[in-house]
Structure formats: C-alpha cells, structure tokens
Design a protein around this motif. Structure first.
Motif, PDB file in Angstrom:
ATOM      1  N   TYR A   1       0.910   5.751  -0.330  1.00  0.00           N
ATOM      2  CA  TYR A   1       0.287   6.911  -0.241  1.00  0.00           C
ATOM      3  C   TYR A   1       1.040   7.804  -1.063  1.00  0.00           C
ATOM      4  CZ  TYR A   1      -1.995   4.605   4.072  1.00  0.00           C
ATOM      5  OH  TYR A   1      -2.781   3.785   4.825  1.00  0.00           O
ATOM      6  N   ASN A   2       0.374   8.213  -2.152  1.00  0.00           N
ATOM      7  CA  ASN A   2       1.261   9.091  -3.254  1.00  0.00           C
ATOM      8  C   ASN A   2       2.433   8.244  -3.417  1.00  0.00           C
ATOM      9  OD1 ASN A   2      -0.757  11.177  -3.230  1.00  0.00           O
ATOM     10  ND2 ASN A   2       0.147  12.073  -1.249  1.00  0.00           N
TER      11      ASN A   2
ATOM     12  N   THR B   1      -1.936   0.620   8.775  1.00  0.00           N
ATOM     13  CA  THR B   1      -2.434   0.583   7.434  1.00  0.00           C
ATOM     14  C   THR B   1      -2.812  -0.993   7.047  1.00  0.00           C
ATOM     15  OG1 THR B   1      -0.710   2.084   6.490  1.00  0.00           O
ATOM     16  CG2 THR B   1      -1.557   0.550   4.996  1.00  0.00           C
TER      17      THR B   1
ATOM     18  N   LYS C   1       0.810  -1.144  -0.119  1.00  0.00           N
ATOM     19  CA  LYS C   1       0.147   0.036  -0.164  1.00  0.00           C
ATOM     20  C   LYS C   1       0.892   1.254   0.075  1.00  0.00           C
ATOM     21  CE  LYS C   1      -3.517   2.651   0.312  1.00  0.00           C
ATOM     22  NZ  LYS C   1      -4.856   2.716  -0.698  1.00  0.00           N
TER      23      LYS C   1
END
Length: 298
Positions: free
Chosen positions: A12-13, A43, A10
C-alpha cells in the motif's frame, strides 16, 4: 490442494503488507494464519477472496485462479470478514434469506449444514442483526457464509472481541463443519487458538515465520523455558534483563518466561542473583512450551 499461494506480495503505497508469501492448504484441512494485528492476515484473505489484487505472485482457490476466474471463486467460497458486515437493520431471518437468494438457493435447501449453528440463534430470528450480542452476530455471520455450501470457508479473526464461552463454542462448530469436508482457513491473533488447527502459519510483518502442525512446532523448539515469579514482578523483569546470560525475558500470565543462553543453566545461581537484588518468595520452575513462546522467539 484446496488453496495454493505462490510468492504473493502486496504493498500500500510504500508500505509492504505481505512479502513473498507462499503456502498451501489441503482439502478438508483446518488451517490457521496466526499473527498479531498488522501482520498481513486480512490482506491475504482479501486477495484469496478476490477483493484485492496482489502486486506479485499467483494464487488458486478450489482450483480457480484468483484473477482470471474470480467469479467462480466467489460462488465457491464463504467469507466472514473481521468486522461484522451484515445488514444491521434486517432481522436474523431476513439476512439469511437475503444471502441465500443472492446465491440462488434457499435456507431449507442447505439447512442441514447450518442447523447446529442456526438453532442457537433461531429464538431471535425476528430480532434486528444490529441488536444481537457479539457471539450471536458471529453465529449469524457464519450461517450467512455457509448458506450456499461453499467448498472453502474464510474466517478472518472470527473470535476477536467475543467472550471466552462463545470463542470455545465457535471452535467446536468449526470442528463439526470440518467433518463435512469443507476446507477452512481461519486467522487469529490468539495464540491459544493455534493449537486447535491441523496446521498453522505463523506470520509477522507480512512474512511467514514457520509452517507446520502446532504439535511439531512445539516439539522442534529446542530451548528450555522457565516460569519465574517473585513479590515484585515489575522489578523482576528489569533485573532478569540485566542477568548476564539471559536470552529472553517476557511476561506470560502470572509468571515471567525466562530463557537462558547457556545449556547448563543453573537455577540456583539465578535465585542467588535475585536474592542479592532483594527479591522475596522466588519461584523458578520449568515451563510448558506453547505456540506463543515459539512465536515470541521467532
């Protein structure tokens, strides 16, 4: 298996929160995700509780796919996030009733599961949740997460900011809950809590460093650690870092934990070196290896 995670990633940006994470949690197991803030623990929890979609990989919880069967998962798990998220303007009893109603049950129907915890906060059942102490908020949040008899319980840093006595009580409660057959996945930055889990995954910067039982992780560690102390602890760290054969130096409670590169390390040589550096009242003794020591090395 109660939880199966396969190559979960994962971002984020451009920031990778978790990268290629894989592990399994057995039914009825108390499994710990151990690592510092920013390691990716929350997360992973949000992906497993269907609050967040992974960029890559797959996961199942209680036999349900986190993407295709998210509604079934939400009915099968209890989730206690790191931040207290109950309704602060509702009383203890009102919060519990509200969550029971959402899951189509009642407090009395599942009272046997929460009884040991609820009796500790029952004297304050009319008090607003926002006015409770940290330990009491923690117990109320756990009751609300258990009120529908979940198969899997997710606890994201449940003891952060809680006093030592409440921390100890909380882990005792988890051990009793485990005996009812509930699978528990708990995250914590506290290395001493790792020893209370059946198995742990050490995580740092979104990657798993090691997975095993706490006992095995410590047993397989092949370096000798020394407790070192002198009158001037700040200068001691600096001087130990300058010692030619030092492998690792870091503060650990009232001592400095020191590891030497050489297997034939002689503490007398190090003591003489410290005397030359004007240190006094020198203590050098073998230390007991902990999870924290292994984590620091990894």
């Amino acid at each position: 298996m109660s939880i199966i995670i396969q190559n979960i990633s994962k971002s984020y940006n451009k920031i990778k929160a978790v990268e290629g994470i894989s592990f399994e949690v057995k039914e009825g197991e108390l499994f710990g995700l151990i690592g510092p803030d920013g390691a990716g623990k929350t997360t992973i929890f949000r992906i497993l509780t269907t609050l967040l979609l992974a960029n890559e990989g797959s996961a199942t919880v209680a036999g349900f796919d986190v993407v295709k069967e998210y509604k079934a998962i939400r009915n099968s798990v209890g989730y206690m996030p790191g931040k207290f998220s109950l309704y602060q303007d509702l009383s203890v009893e009102e919060n519990l009733t509200f969550f029971a109603t959402i899951f189509g049950t009642t407090i009395s129907a599942n009272y046997d599961l929460i009884k040991d915890i609820y009796v500790q906060i029952e004297p304050f059942k009319t008090r607003r949740a926002g006015a409770l102490s940290g330990g009491m908020k923690q117990k109320l949040a756990l009751c609300c997460a258990l009120i529908h008899k979940p198969k899997v319980l997710f606890l994201d840093e449940p003891t952060t900011g809680v006093d030592p006595v409440s921390r100890k009580e909380f882990w005792e409660m988890l051990k009793r809950l485990q005996q009812t057959g509930i699978t528990i996945l708990v995250s914590t930055p506290y290395m001493d809590e790792a020893a209370l889990c059946d198995r742990i995954a050490l995580i740092q910067k979104g990657k798993i460093l090691k997975i095993d039982s706490p006992e095995n992780i410590i047993k397989k560690y092949d370096k000798t650690i020394y407790d070192i102390r002198t009158e001037n602890m700040h200068q001691l760290i600096l001087d130990l870092k300058d010692y030619p054969s030092q492998y690792s130096v870091y503060a650990f409670g009232e001592f400095i934990h020191y590891i030497d590169k050489n297997t034939d390390f002689n503490s007398k040589d190090l003591a003489e070196y410290l005397i030359d550096k004007k240190h006094q009242e020198i203590t050098i003794q073998p230390a007991t290896t902990t999870i924290e020591d292994v984590f620091m090395d990894l």
